[in-house]
Design an enzyme around this catalytic site. Structure first.
Site, PDB file in Angstrom:
ATOM      1  N   HIS A   1     -12.594   3.211   0.261  1.00 50.98           N
ATOM      2  CA  HIS A   1     -11.164   2.999   0.016  1.00 50.98           C
ATOM      3  C   HIS A   1     -10.444   2.812   1.349  1.00 50.98           C
ATOM      4  O   HIS A   1     -10.098   3.774   2.028  1.00 50.98           O
ATOM      5  CB  HIS A   1     -10.611   4.206  -0.752  1.00 50.98           C
ATOM      6  CG  HIS A   1      -9.225   4.013  -1.283  1.00 50.98           C
ATOM      7  ND1 HIS A   1      -8.852   4.339  -2.567  1.00 50.98           N
ATOM      8  CD2 HIS A   1      -8.098   3.523  -0.712  1.00 50.98           C
ATOM      9  CE1 HIS A   1      -7.581   4.074  -2.763  1.00 50.98           C
ATOM     10  NE2 HIS A   1      -7.077   3.572  -1.634  1.00 50.98           N
TER      11      HIS A   1
ATOM     12  N   HIS B   1      -7.535  -0.099   3.034  1.00 50.14           N
ATOM     13  CA  HIS B   1      -6.727  -1.311   2.791  1.00 50.14           C
ATOM     14  C   HIS B   1      -6.691  -2.177   4.045  1.00 50.14           C
ATOM     15  O   HIS B   1      -6.353  -1.680   5.130  1.00 50.14           O
ATOM     16  CB  HIS B   1      -5.294  -0.940   2.414  1.00 50.14           C
ATOM     17  CG  HIS B   1      -5.169  -0.259   1.091  1.00 50.14           C
ATOM     18  ND1 HIS B   1      -4.700  -0.900  -0.037  1.00 50.14           N
ATOM     19  CD2 HIS B   1      -5.455   1.004   0.699  1.00 50.14           C
ATOM     20  CE1 HIS B   1      -4.685  -0.054  -1.057  1.00 50.14           C
ATOM     21  NE2 HIS B   1      -5.146   1.110  -0.637  1.00 50.14           N
TER      22      HIS B   1
ATOM     23  N   ASP C   1      -4.527  -4.449   4.847  1.00 52.23           N
ATOM     24  CA  ASP C   1      -3.167  -4.520   5.414  1.00 52.23           C
ATOM     25  C   ASP C   1      -2.659  -3.146   5.844  1.00 52.23           C
ATOM     26  O   ASP C   1      -1.514  -3.037   6.284  1.00 52.23           O
ATOM     27  CB  ASP C   1      -2.192  -5.179   4.425  1.00 52.23           C
ATOM     28  CG  ASP C   1      -2.203  -4.560   3.039  1.00 52.23           C
ATOM     29  OD1 ASP C   1      -3.225  -3.966   2.640  1.00 52.23           O
ATOM     30  OD2 ASP C   1      -1.181  -4.673   2.335  1.00 52.23           O
TER      31      ASP C   1
ATOM     32  N   GLY D   1      -0.128   0.109  -5.475  1.00 54.81           N
ATOM     33  CA  GLY D   1       1.335   0.065  -5.447  1.00 54.81           C
ATOM     34  C   GLY D   1       1.885   1.345  -6.041  1.00 54.81           C
ATOM     35  O   GLY D   1       1.123   2.251  -6.400  1.00 54.81           O
TER      36      GLY D   1
ATOM     37  N   HIS E   1      -6.140   2.830  -8.563  1.00 56.73           N
ATOM     38  CA  HIS E   1      -5.367   3.881  -7.905  1.00 56.73           C
ATOM     39  C   HIS E   1      -4.740   4.734  -9.009  1.00 56.73           C
ATOM     40  O   HIS E   1      -3.895   4.245  -9.763  1.00 56.73           O
ATOM     41  CB  HIS E   1      -4.228   3.282  -7.077  1.00 56.73           C
ATOM     42  CG  HIS E   1      -4.606   2.847  -5.701  1.00 56.73           C
ATOM     43  ND1 HIS E   1      -5.260   1.682  -5.441  1.00 56.73           N
ATOM     44  CD2 HIS E   1      -4.385   3.436  -4.492  1.00 56.73           C
ATOM     45  CE1 HIS E   1      -5.428   1.567  -4.134  1.00 56.73           C
ATOM     46  NE2 HIS E   1      -4.909   2.608  -3.529  1.00 56.73           N
TER      47      HIS E   1
ATOM     48  N   GLU F   1      -2.538   9.930  -7.814  1.00 54.57           N
ATOM     49  CA  GLU F   1      -2.083  10.101  -6.424  1.00 54.57           C
ATOM     50  C   GLU F   1      -0.598  10.473  -6.459  1.00 54.57           C
ATOM     51  O   GLU F   1      -0.209  11.592  -6.216  1.00 54.57           O
ATOM     52  CB  GLU F   1      -2.297   8.795  -5.647  1.00 54.57           C
ATOM     53  CG  GLU F   1      -1.736   8.837  -4.231  1.00 54.57           C
ATOM     54  CD  GLU F   1      -1.682   7.450  -3.579  1.00 54.57           C
ATOM     55  OE1 GLU F   1      -1.697   6.432  -4.295  1.00 54.57           O
ATOM     56  OE2 GLU F   1      -1.589   7.406  -2.341  1.00 54.57           O
TER      57      GLU F   1
ATOM     58  N   ASP G   1      -7.990   5.257   3.419  1.00 54.74           N
ATOM     59  CA  ASP G   1      -6.827   4.608   2.801  1.00 54.74           C
ATOM     60  C   ASP G   1      -6.206   3.597   3.777  1.00 54.74           C
ATOM     61  O   ASP G   1      -6.495   2.407   3.676  1.00 54.74           O
ATOM     62  CB  ASP G   1      -5.786   5.631   2.320  1.00 54.74           C
ATOM     63  CG  ASP G   1      -4.994   5.127   1.138  1.00 54.74           C
ATOM     64  OD1 ASP G   1      -5.342   4.075   0.573  1.00 54.74           O
ATOM     65  OD2 ASP G   1      -4.011   5.797   0.748  1.00 54.74           O
TER      66      ASP G   1
HETATM   67  O1  LIG Z   1      -2.611   4.837  -1.379  1.00 53.52           O
HETATM   68  C1  LIG Z   1      -2.031   3.858  -1.860  1.00 53.52           C
HETATM   69  N1  LIG Z   1      -1.499   3.933  -3.104  1.00 53.52           N
HETATM   70  C2  LIG Z   1      -0.932   2.874  -3.708  1.00 53.52           C
HETATM   71  N2  LIG Z   1      -0.800   1.686  -3.121  1.00 53.52           N
HETATM   72  C3  LIG Z   1      -1.267   1.579  -1.861  1.00 53.52           C
HETATM   73  C4  LIG Z   1      -1.888   2.618  -1.187  1.00 53.52           C
HETATM   74  N3  LIG Z   1      -2.224   2.197   0.034  1.00 53.52           N
HETATM   75  C5  LIG Z   1      -1.847   0.911   0.120  1.00 53.52           C
HETATM   76  N4  LIG Z   1      -1.262   0.536  -1.023  1.00 53.52           N
HETATM   77  C6  LIG Z   1      -0.705  -0.771  -1.349  1.00 53.52           C
HETATM   78  C7  LIG Z   1       0.084  -1.365  -0.206  1.00 53.52           C
HETATM   79  C8  LIG Z   1      -0.678  -2.604   0.171  1.00 53.52           C
HETATM   80  O2  LIG Z   1       0.181  -3.666   0.541  1.00 53.52           O
HETATM   81  C9  LIG Z   1      -1.459  -2.939  -1.078  1.00 53.52           C
HETATM   82  C10 LIG Z   1      -2.668  -3.811  -0.915  1.00 53.52           C
HETATM   83  O3  LIG Z   1      -3.539  -3.367   0.068  1.00 53.52           O
HETATM   84  O4  LIG Z   1      -1.798  -1.666  -1.578  1.00 53.52           O
HETATM   85 ZN   LIG Z   2      -5.048   3.150  -1.421  1.00 51.75          ZN
END
Ligand SMILES: O=c1[nH]cnc2c1ncn2[C@H]1C[C@H](O)[C@@H](CO)O1
Ligand SMILES: [Zn+2]
Length: 360
Positions: A17, A19, A21, A178, A205, A208, A297
């Site tokens: 996990h 991301h 970005d 998101g 997701h 959380e 993350d």
């Molecule tokens: O931990 C998270 N929870 C929900 N959404 C998240 C988390 N970390 C990143 N994101 C979102 C923001 C990013 O722009 C998107 C794609 O990677 O996923």
């Molecule tokens: Zn995430």
């Protein structure tokens, strides 16, 4: 005695996990922003790194997610996507990660006019370049890509179709991300049902920013194969005064069916899901033998790495090489690679390396 980040960096690790970005180098954000005239809170790499971690330290998932506006803004061309993916592979490899599943949301990168396909192809090419370089430099790494759909948007069917289209070209699964509250996974049921019919794998997701109902929907309505975070499954576990844990039906289901939990300790601290690493449910969930995995993350927003996350856990819970090996093998077993490929990494890379570390 706890293990240090430097010691842990030497050990092979697997990450499920992370991301794309959320893992840019601050210096890269600055250079890419300068090219397109995007204004940043700071143009000094150290200060900008601090700005990201401090702003993400917001206590709320919604405000944590606001920091992504700057990283997403500089990832709108083929070249920038390629660069960010290449550097991601190099940075993970330098941290001793041998297998990573990195996710990103193609729909967030269309502002410069790129098609979803060309976005995916630029990222895949960047990962290929980074993995080849890292392997040449003696730090072999393999990366599987997860394509994310944003849960507040309505493009999940298109993204699910992309996952199927690119399945033998480096894409190994699907995800939704998101803000969680108000956007249940069942909004995207058609995408999940489509992926199931296509024999594809996905994580969601859940658990959380929101609790058990979100986890329950992700598993029992949508059919998720893993839980992104899933940390709030502890709300269905009660520990009596005698220290004996009693699992409610959902927690029992998660443990019985070995649903992998993609836990991200520092991220949870920042979004307010937990109050300290010592109090993080990873300790209880590990003791109870849930299928726990440790993850980053967003390395930029959390100022972290997989080695750092493991060092924090080693410090808080006294984990040594045995536990880190268990987390690593759990992650490999739970990855969306094919079975024979997972086994090869476990048997040929992870087990021999930890055997040496455990022998000392
Ligand atoms: O931990 C998270 N929870 C929900 N959404 C998240 C988390 N970390 C990143 N994101 C979102 C923001 C990013 O722009 C998107 C794609 O990677 O996923
Ligand atoms: Zn995430």
């Amino acid at each position: 005695m706890s293990l240090s980040i430097e010691e842990i960096r030497q050990a092979p690790k697997a990450l499920l996990h992370d991301h794309l970005d959320g893992g840019l180098r601050p210096a890269t954000v600055i250079e890419l922003a300068a090219e397109i005239g995007h204004e940043l809170p700071s143009t000094d790499a150290v200060e900008l790194g601090r700005w990201f971690t401090e702003s993400a330290d917001s206590g709320s998932l919604e405000r944590y997610l606001e920091t992504f506006s700057h990283t997403v803004a500089v990832m709108q061309t083929r070249e920038s996507l390629h660069r960010v993916a290449r550097e991601c592979a190099l940075d993970l490899a330098a941290d001793g990660v041998v297998y990573a599943e990195v996710r990103f949301a193609p729909e967030l990168h269309t502002e410069g006019g790129l098609s979803l396909e060309s976005i995916v192809e630029a990222v895949l090419a960047g990962f290929d370049a980074g993995c080849a370089e890292a392997t040449n430099d003696g730090s072999p790494i393999r990366i599987g890509v997860l394509l994310t759909a944003m849960r507040h948007a309505a493009r999940s069917m298109e993204i699910a179709q992309l996952v199927v289209d690119y399945r033998e070209r480096g894409v190994v699964g699907f995800d939704i991300a998101g803000a969680e509250a108000g956007f249940p996974p069942t909004r995207h049921l058609d995408a999940f049902e489509f992926l199931q019919r296509e024999n594809s794998r996905f994580t969601i997701h859940a658990g959380e920013g929101f609790g058990l109902p979100s986890i329950w929907q992700a598993l029992q309505w949508c059919g998720a194969h893993r839980l992104g975070h899933g940390v709030r499954i502890v709300d269905d576990v009660s520990v009596g005064e005698d220290g004996i844990a009693v699992l409610g039906p959902l927690a029992a289901y998660v443990r019985d069916t070995r649903v992998p939990l993609e836990l991200c300790p520092t991220s949870n601290l920042q979004t307010g899901a937990v109050t300290s690493i010592k109090d993080h449910p990873v300790g209880l969930l590990t003791d109870l033998r849930f299928r726990v995995t440790v993850n980053t993350d967003n390395r930029l927003m959390s100022g972290t790495s997989l080695s750092r996350e493991m060092a924090l856990l080693s410090d808080a819970f006294g984990y040594g090489w045995e536990e880190l090996r268990w987390f690593t093998i759990n992650a490999m077993k739970s990855s969306f690679l094919h079975f024979d490929e997972r086994l090869a990494i476990i048997d040929e890379v992870i087990k021999p390396a930890y055997a040496k570390l455990i022998e000392g």
